[in-house]
Design a protein around this motif. Structure first.
Motif, short mmCIF file in Angstrom:
data_model
loop_
_atom_site.label_atom_id
_atom_site.label_comp_id
_atom_site.label_asym_id
_atom_site.label_seq_id
_atom_site.Cartn_x
_atom_site.Cartn_y
_atom_site.Cartn_z
N THR A 1 48.64 26.90 31.24
CA THR A 1 48.65 25.58 31.29
C THR A 1 47.59 24.80 31.89
O THR A 1 46.65 25.54 32.46
CB THR A 1 49.78 25.39 32.34
N CYS B 1 58.29 29.47 26.70
CA CYS B 1 57.26 29.18 27.46
C CYS B 1 57.58 28.59 28.77
O CYS B 1 57.11 28.79 30.03
CB CYS B 1 56.35 28.09 26.73
N ARG C 1 50.98 35.41 37.92
CA ARG C 1 50.34 34.03 37.57
C ARG C 1 48.86 34.18 38.09
O ARG C 1 48.64 34.88 39.19
CB ARG C 1 51.12 32.98 38.46
N GLY D 1 49.70 23.12 36.37
CA GLY D 1 50.73 24.25 36.20
C GLY D 1 51.88 24.07 35.65
O GLY D 1 52.66 24.81 35.59
N GLU D 2 52.01 22.90 34.86
CA GLU D 2 53.33 22.60 33.97
C GLU D 2 52.83 22.20 32.44
O GLU D 2 53.68 22.13 31.87
CB GLU D 2 54.07 21.68 34.81
N ILE E 1 51.79 22.76 28.82
CA ILE E 1 51.53 23.78 28.10
C ILE E 1 50.31 23.59 27.37
O ILE E 1 50.30 22.67 26.53
CB ILE E 1 52.49 24.29 27.61
N PHE F 1 50.11 32.39 33.09
CA PHE F 1 51.67 33.09 33.42
C PHE F 1 51.89 33.98 32.20
O PHE F 1 51.68 33.85 31.11
CB PHE F 1 52.56 31.80 33.40
N ILE G 1 56.98 29.93 32.76
CA ILE G 1 56.55 29.46 33.80
C ILE G 1 57.47 29.07 34.93
O ILE G 1 57.00 29.21 35.97
CB ILE G 1 56.14 27.87 33.22
#
Length: 81
Positions: A61, A23, A33, A65-66, A68, A43, A27
């Motif tokens: 996400t 994962c 994306r 954006g980070e 999960i 993603f 990303i």
């Protein structure tokens, strides 16, 4: 790696064949994306499973954006030429 409680408690339990490090790599270097209407981000990336087969992994996400939230293999994903 930041994850939601749902990912940690449900996704990894239901899909033990998905590795968290995959994962992270998807990303970091996605094939595609997309932002969802609810703000979450999807993603897609390619990973090679233990059986040696390359598969497309979709990672969702939160809007940052980070963090999960979800991950699954996507059999319908097609890379654009």
């Amino acid at each position: 790696m930041k994850t939601t409680r749902y990912f940690a408690e449900q996704v990894l339990r239901k899909r033990p064949n998905i590795r968290p490090e995959w994962c992270i790599s998807v990303i970091a270097d996605p094939i595609r994306r997309e932002s969802q209407a609810d703000g979450r981000v999807r993603f897609w990336g390619r990973v090679v499973a233990e059986d040696g087969v390359a598969r497309h992994l979709r990672v969702v996400t939160l809007d940052d954006g980070e963090t999960i939230h979800n991950a699954s293999f996507d059999r319908d994903f097609r890379e654009e030429p």
